[in-house]
Design an enzyme around this catalytic site. Structure first.
Site, short mmCIF file in Angstrom:
data_model
loop_
_atom_site.label_atom_id
_atom_site.label_comp_id
_atom_site.label_asym_id
_atom_site.label_seq_id
_atom_site.Cartn_x
_atom_site.Cartn_y
_atom_site.Cartn_z
CD GLU A 30 -5.24 -3.13 2.61
OE1 GLU A 30 -4.66 -2.31 3.33
OE2 GLU A 30 -5.30 -3.02 1.35
CG ASN A 75 -3.85 0.84 -1.50
OD1 ASN A 75 -4.46 1.87 -1.26
ND2 ASN A 75 -2.53 0.78 -1.49
CG ASN A 175 -8.26 2.93 0.95
OD1 ASN A 175 -8.12 3.34 2.11
ND2 ASN A 175 -7.23 2.60 0.19
CD GLU A 176 -4.39 5.64 1.07
OE1 GLU A 176 -3.76 5.11 0.14
OE2 GLU A 176 -3.92 5.82 2.21
CE1 TYR A 247 0.21 3.43 7.52
CE2 TYR A 247 -0.49 4.59 5.56
CZ TYR A 247 -0.69 3.59 6.50
OH TYR A 247 -1.79 2.78 6.42
CD GLU A 295 -4.92 3.18 5.31
OE1 GLU A 295 -3.72 3.20 5.00
OE2 GLU A 295 -5.83 2.85 4.52
CD GLN A 353 -3.09 -3.08 6.93
OE1 GLN A 353 -3.25 -4.28 6.94
NE2 GLN A 353 -3.12 -2.37 5.81
O1 AHR Z 1 -1.98 0.30 5.18
C1 AHR Z 1 -1.32 0.00 3.97
C2 AHR Z 1 -1.88 0.79 2.80
O2 AHR Z 1 -1.58 2.14 2.99
C3 AHR Z 1 -3.37 0.78 2.61
O3 AHR Z 1 -3.80 -0.31 1.88
C4 AHR Z 1 -3.61 2.03 1.84
O4 AHR Z 1 -4.90 2.57 2.07
C5 AHR Z 1 -2.49 2.96 2.27
O5 AHR Z 1 -1.85 3.53 1.20
#
Ligand code: AHR
Length: 503
Positions: A30, A75, A175-176, A247, A295, A353
């Site tokens: 990203e 994002n 995305n999201e 995450y 992700e 990432q």
């Molecule tokens: O990977 C970091 C961020 O986490 C990304 O930009 C977003 O898609 C997610 O919230």
């Protein structure tokens, strides 16, 4: 000395889940912090090639065994104008990036990324902006990338020095979009309609695409479940994948719950499959929608490393530069077990990432590049998982955790390459303090000719690799006892292992 707990699994090639999907070993670049700038790209760095690509990082990316890479966000993509990042570099505008409150120089863009991906031998997975932009800009980018020539945008690409089309097959539709933090955040209905129309139009340009609709940004999102069902009601016939993001972090010193993070990932995957299959039933469709878990990682969101700049717009600042410990590596290995286990439906995934930003690879501007602890379980799984994924049923004591209740100390999955006569067990001891004696019954594979095991563990679960001590935590070979077709090995508390069996 704590008494070891005893756990076992049996391997049976009849319990095949699906072939190993290489796309499980994807990652993510990203325009965030130093992932691109001083990460993969740093003109003037001693290792940089003529295009400004850091070859020291490129070598580590190859060693990591990454199969595909999602780009350019995240994002970031929800405010991105792709046109800013193509053409003569001197004419490219600097822009505000609202997602991370930084300045984007646009010195690196679509062509640089796709050339880098091709050189690395990884499949690109591009995302279009459905936050501030829409169908037309997605079509423009697709025409620019995939049409050989003879149209305004394909000829523009050619004029920019890229005669051959990039042939990007996999595309994320935004995305999201479920997240209130997303620029251009939408309701499920708003997004579902837009994603469906964008997908339909993109397929008119290129019928060969594989398209990913945005699923939930996490299992704890209040809209999780409903979001998937609504989005897929609109997009079912138009897309191939629904995404999932997750995450994990150790909170309040609760190591036992953190080590069991995969319990959440398992439940999340089952939930997404249920929602997708519900829509399939309602639509009486034969096609199944698979998951792009595009992700996933350990991310310490509350640490200052993740503080977004508020009063300035720095260029490529240090952001989300988590330094991972041995326990984090064990969790990453354990999450990979969950992803592999559902290879029948999770057919693509991206470790978020790749470099510097919550990443397995770290760099210093003008200086070194090194492997974080989390590099190792990923690289080992990517290198060793071949053939078919086998379902295994761990027989293991359970222990109590605050967040997930009773959790099995052992979790495991296996792969079996029948042609090579090679089986691999990926196993994790999620107990925070008890070592484990693991017994593997490999009778089902044939006559065992030998076995080796590689362990990721440190007696100090907080041990980290840093620039000063890049090799503090390394994988190491550990003994495996082979008695006929029964293998045994010791897994210390908080450890992950890959056990290779040759028959
Ligand atoms: O990977 C970091 C961020 O986490 C990304 O930009 C977003 O898609 C997610 O919230």
């Amino acid at each position: 000395m704590t008494q070891p707990i005893e756990a076992s699994i049996a391997l049976d090639p009849a319990h095949t889940v699906a072939p190993v999907s290489r796309r499980t070993f994807g990652s993510f670049v990203e325009h965030l912090g130093r992932c691109v700038y001083t990460g993969i790209f740093e003109p003037g760095h001693p290792s940089a090639d003529a295009d400004g690509i850091r070859t020291d990082v490129a070598d580590l990316v190859r060693e990591l065994g990454v199969s595909s890479i999602r780009y350019p966000g995240g994002n970031f993509v929800s405010g991105y104008r792709w046109e800013d990042g193509v053409g003569p570099v001197a004419e490219r505008p600097a822009r505000l990036d609202l997602a991370w409150h930084t300045t984007e120089s646009n010195r690196f863009g679509t062509n640089e990324f796709l050339r880098w991906a091709a050189t690395q031998g990884v499949e690109p997975m591009m995302a279009v902006n459905l936050g501030t932009r829409g169908i037309q800009e997605a079509l423009d980018l697709l025409e620019y990338c995939n049409i050989p020539g003879g149209t305004a945008l394909s000829d523009l690409r050619r004029a920019h020095g890229f005669a051959a089309p990039h042939k990007v097959r996999m595309w994320c539709l935004g995305n999201e979009m479920d997240g209130p933090w997303q620029v251009g955040h939408k309701t499920a209905t708003e997004y579902g309609r837009l994603a469906a129309e964008t997908a339909r139009a993109m397929r008119l340009i290129d019928s060969d695409l594989e398209l990913v609709a945005c699923g939930s940004s996490g299992s704890a999102m209040p809209t999780f479940g409903e979001w998937e069902a609504t989005v897929l009601e609109h997009t079912y016939n138009e897309v191939d994948f629904i995404s999932a993001h997750a995450y994990y972090e150790e909170k309040g010193g609760d190591l036992a719950s953190f080590l069991a993070s995969a319990v959440d990932m398992d439940g999340f995957i089952e939930g997404v499959i249920s929602a997708a299959d519900h829509v399939r039933a309602v639509k009486k469709a034969s096609k199944r929608i698979n998951i792009s878990f595009d992700e996933w990682n350990v991310w310490y969101m509350d640490r200052p490393e993740s503080d977004i700049p508020k009063h300035s717009w720095p260029e490529a600042p240090r952001l989300l530069e988590d330094v991972y410990c041995a326990a984090d590596a064990v969790v990453v290995g354990s999450l990979l077990i969950s992803l592999l286990r559902r290879s029948d439906r999770v057919t693509a995934a991206s470790l978020a990432q790749l470099v510097n930003v919550i990443a397995p690879i770290m760099t210093e501007p003008g200086g070194d590049a090194w492997r974080q602890t989390t590099f190792y379980p990923f690289a080992l799984t990517s290198a060793l998982a071949k053939g078919d994924v086998l379902r295994v049923m761990p027989v293991s004591p359970v222990h109590a955790t605050e967040r997930f209740g009773d959790v099995s100390a052992l979790d495991a999955v296996a792969t079996w390459d029948a042609d090579a006569g090679a089986g691999v067990v990926f196993a994790v001891n999620r107990h925070p303090s008890s070592p484990m004696e693991l017994s593997i019954d490999a009778r089902g594979l044939g006559t065992v000719a030998g076995a080796t095991a590689t362990l990721v563990h440190d007696d100090d679960p907080k041990a980290r690799n840093t620039q000063a001590q890049p090799d503090r935590v390394l994988p190491r070979e550990v003994p495996v006892t082979v008695d006929g077709s029964r293998l045994t090995l010791s897994l210390p508390a908080v450890s992950w292992a890959a056990v290779q069996v040759r028959v």
